[in-house]
Design an enzyme around this catalytic site. Structure first.
Site, short mmCIF file in Angstrom:
data_model
loop_
_atom_site.label_atom_id
_atom_site.label_comp_id
_atom_site.label_asym_id
_atom_site.label_seq_id
_atom_site.Cartn_x
_atom_site.Cartn_y
_atom_site.Cartn_z
N THR A 291 64.20 -28.64 -57.57
CA THR A 291 63.57 -29.96 -58.15
C THR A 291 64.51 -30.98 -58.03
O THR A 291 64.63 -32.10 -57.67
CB THR A 291 62.92 -29.55 -59.35
OG1 THR A 291 61.70 -28.65 -59.16
CG2 THR A 291 62.66 -30.79 -60.21
N VAL A 292 65.81 -30.39 -58.90
CA VAL A 292 66.92 -31.60 -59.05
C VAL A 292 67.46 -31.91 -57.53
O VAL A 292 68.02 -33.25 -57.48
CB VAL A 292 67.93 -30.82 -59.87
CG1 VAL A 292 69.20 -31.84 -60.36
CG2 VAL A 292 67.08 -30.79 -61.29
N LYS B 195 73.16 -26.35 -67.16
CA LYS B 195 73.86 -26.20 -68.51
C LYS B 195 74.53 -24.75 -68.73
O LYS B 195 75.20 -24.55 -69.62
CB LYS B 195 72.92 -26.64 -69.45
CG LYS B 195 71.37 -25.98 -69.15
CD LYS B 195 70.27 -26.82 -69.98
CE LYS B 195 69.09 -26.49 -69.35
NZ LYS B 195 68.54 -27.14 -67.93
N GLU C 83 77.55 -34.64 -66.58
CA GLU C 83 76.46 -35.58 -67.60
C GLU C 83 75.19 -34.89 -67.46
O GLU C 83 74.45 -35.05 -68.62
CB GLU C 83 76.66 -36.85 -67.06
CG GLU C 83 75.74 -37.78 -67.50
CD GLU C 83 76.48 -38.26 -69.17
OE1 GLU C 83 75.82 -37.77 -70.15
OE2 GLU C 83 77.61 -38.75 -69.30
N VAL D 94 73.12 -32.08 -69.92
CA VAL D 94 72.47 -32.35 -71.32
C VAL D 94 71.84 -33.48 -71.54
O VAL D 94 72.44 -34.61 -71.03
CB VAL D 94 73.95 -32.23 -72.54
CG1 VAL D 94 73.15 -32.47 -73.86
CG2 VAL D 94 74.45 -31.31 -72.72
N GLY E 121 69.31 -34.79 -69.51
CA GLY E 121 68.86 -35.17 -68.40
C GLY E 121 69.45 -36.52 -68.12
O GLY E 121 70.65 -36.74 -67.92
N GLU F 261 57.95 -23.19 -68.44
CA GLU F 261 57.71 -22.34 -67.16
C GLU F 261 56.62 -21.26 -67.57
O GLU F 261 56.31 -21.11 -68.87
CB GLU F 261 59.22 -21.47 -66.95
CG GLU F 261 59.96 -22.46 -66.66
CD GLU F 261 60.25 -22.99 -65.36
OE1 GLU F 261 59.27 -22.59 -64.51
OE2 GLU F 261 60.45 -24.06 -64.85
N ASP G 150 67.68 -22.69 -74.24
CA ASP G 150 68.05 -23.65 -73.56
C ASP G 150 69.17 -25.11 -74.37
O ASP G 150 69.98 -25.65 -73.96
CB ASP G 150 66.87 -24.62 -73.14
CG ASP G 150 67.18 -25.87 -72.54
OD1 ASP G 150 67.87 -25.89 -71.14
OD2 ASP G 150 66.82 -27.02 -72.88
N LYS H 232 72.93 -26.37 -74.52
CA LYS H 232 73.34 -27.84 -74.54
C LYS H 232 74.25 -28.02 -75.87
O LYS H 232 75.29 -28.93 -75.57
CB LYS H 232 72.13 -28.67 -74.83
CG LYS H 232 71.23 -28.55 -73.43
CD LYS H 232 69.82 -28.90 -73.25
CE LYS H 232 69.21 -28.95 -72.15
NZ LYS H 232 67.74 -29.44 -72.14
#
Length: 414
Positions: free
Chosen positions: A11-12, A100, A124, A127, A129, A185, A196, A200
């Protein structure tokens, strides 16, 4: 011309590639030089992709090209991402990552390796997005003594809590909707159990206070125990329930990081951050409070942050020393969560009398010489700041008055 490589085409990673070619001219203008996205590392085949000729299956192809100067890691997980990035740094190749978990666990080692080889490790996107928070912390706010950071750092849990309040949905139904919309998910534990957000706040704590904070040192509680009744009663008392990741510097100079559901009064901006949005409140001696808000995840919001780091890396031939922390060798600089001084939001199993609740708390405060006020409904109350011993004693006093306590949570500290 500088060559770029992207590790991972999920995805990213795919978002980074698409964004680069969509805005290449503007990106090169910002970087001050031509850029070539030369490699995409992924074990899968993408024969129909317009970038099919750029795919490789081994990191060795990238390491062997002396013209590669920036590698963007978008794979996720600790391994093999950590090994790959360490190999890149040892060759003087700057790296960027949205990972992260990797930075929370291995950030000190990556930063030390980058410094040793006069290159950079930027993160960057790890944390918040697309929200700029890492660079503002170590650059724009560098003149401040940072005292506290509070954040809504997980969009999935914020969406669930918001649905519980606005649509009167149960936790289970709100979670199911989040999964159907792609926010959560199939296994939602990383989000709803707070892991999660924990990773962060580890990153933000490490950067703000200079020593690596490991996830296992951060007390973490998720939102599974939050009920529809908690959300409704919090609203009646002019507040909202939010999963807050925070770090505070105490008077003894230790820091106290934690992740937990909190009652956030409506006079705090964090209480009004809804849906999948994230928000970070940074407190400093010069700025008082600054807020950073936006979409905390998603393909292109996260890709935007990664691409910003790629541009930054392309512009620097030496290490940016302000973005740094070290491993202290122990976690002795972290205070236990029992040292947190905060108010309490307390919900009772059955409706009682707001007068009884208020009078019981007032009598306790008079005995303990505590100044402050309490707001109460027939089923809940919000107290003044108390230490851990006082919190336990007040709960006992309320029980002694015949009130059955269903649930309590901390109030966001002032």
């Amino acid at each position: 011309m500088k060559k770029i490589a992207v590790l991972g085409f999920g995805t990213v990673g795919s978002g980074v590639v698409e964004l680069f070619f969509k805005n290449q001219q503007k990106i090169e203008q910002k970087a001050g030089q031509p850029l070539d996205l030369a490699y995409i590392l992924d074990l899968r085949d993408f024969p129909d992709s317009p970038y099919a000729g750029k795919f490789v299956k081994s990191i060795d192809n990238i390491l062997a090209d002396p013209e590669v100067s920036v590698v963007a890691e978008c794979m996720g997980g600790v391994e093999p991402a950590f090994t790959y990035l360490m190999q890149c740094l040892e060759k003087g190749i700057s790296v960027t990552t949205s990972n992260k978990e990797l930075i929370a666990k291995k950030g000190a080692e990556l930063l030390a390796n980058a410094k040793a080889h006069s290159c950079n490790c930027f993160f960057e996107a790890s944390v918040g997005g697309a929200i700029p928070i890492i660079r503002p912390l170590h650059r724009c706010l560098a003149a401040n003594e940072i005292t506290d950071i509070y954040g809504i750092l997980n969009g999935t849990t914020n969406f669930i809590l918001n649905k519980m309040l606005t649509d009167h949905m149960s936790f289970e139904d709100a979670l199911k909707m989040a999964q159907e919309l792609g926010y959560a998910e199939r296994d939602p534990s990383a989000d709803v159990d707070g892991h999660d957000a924990c990773r962060k706040i580890c990153i933000l704590s490490s950067l703000a206070f200079g020593s690596h904070v490991y996830p296992e040192s951060v007390p973490t509680t998720g939102i599974r125990e939050i009920s529809l009744e908690d959300a409704a009663e919090a609203d009646k008392l002019d507040g909202a329930v939010k999963l807050i990741a925070f770090v505070k510097q105490l008077e003894n100079e230790k820091i106290l990081p934690a992740v937990m559901p909190m009652f956030v009064p409506h006079d705090n901006m964090l209480s009004r951050v809804d849906d999948v949005f994230n928000c970070v409140e940074v407190c400093g001696d010069a700025i008082d409070k600054a807020y950073f808000c936006g979409r905390g995840a998603g393909k292109f919001p996260t890709a935007s942050a990664v691409m910003g780091d790629i541009i930054e890396a392309a512009k620097h031939d030496k290490t940016v020393f302000s973005q740094d922390w070290t491993d202290a060798g122990n976690q002795d600089f972290i205070a236990p969560v029992s040292e947190l001084v905060c108010g309490m939001f307390i919900r009772f199993e059955q409706a009682g009398s707001s007068k009884t609740i208020s009078e019981t708390a007032a009598a306790f405060c008079a005995k303990e010489a505590i100044n402050g006020t309490i707001s109460a409904s027939d089923k809940a109350c919000v107290t003044m700041p108390l230490n851990a011993v006082q919190r336990d004693e007040l709960l006992d006093a309320l029980r002694g008055a015949g009130l059955k306590i269903a649930h309590w949570m901390p109030v966001l500290p002032a």
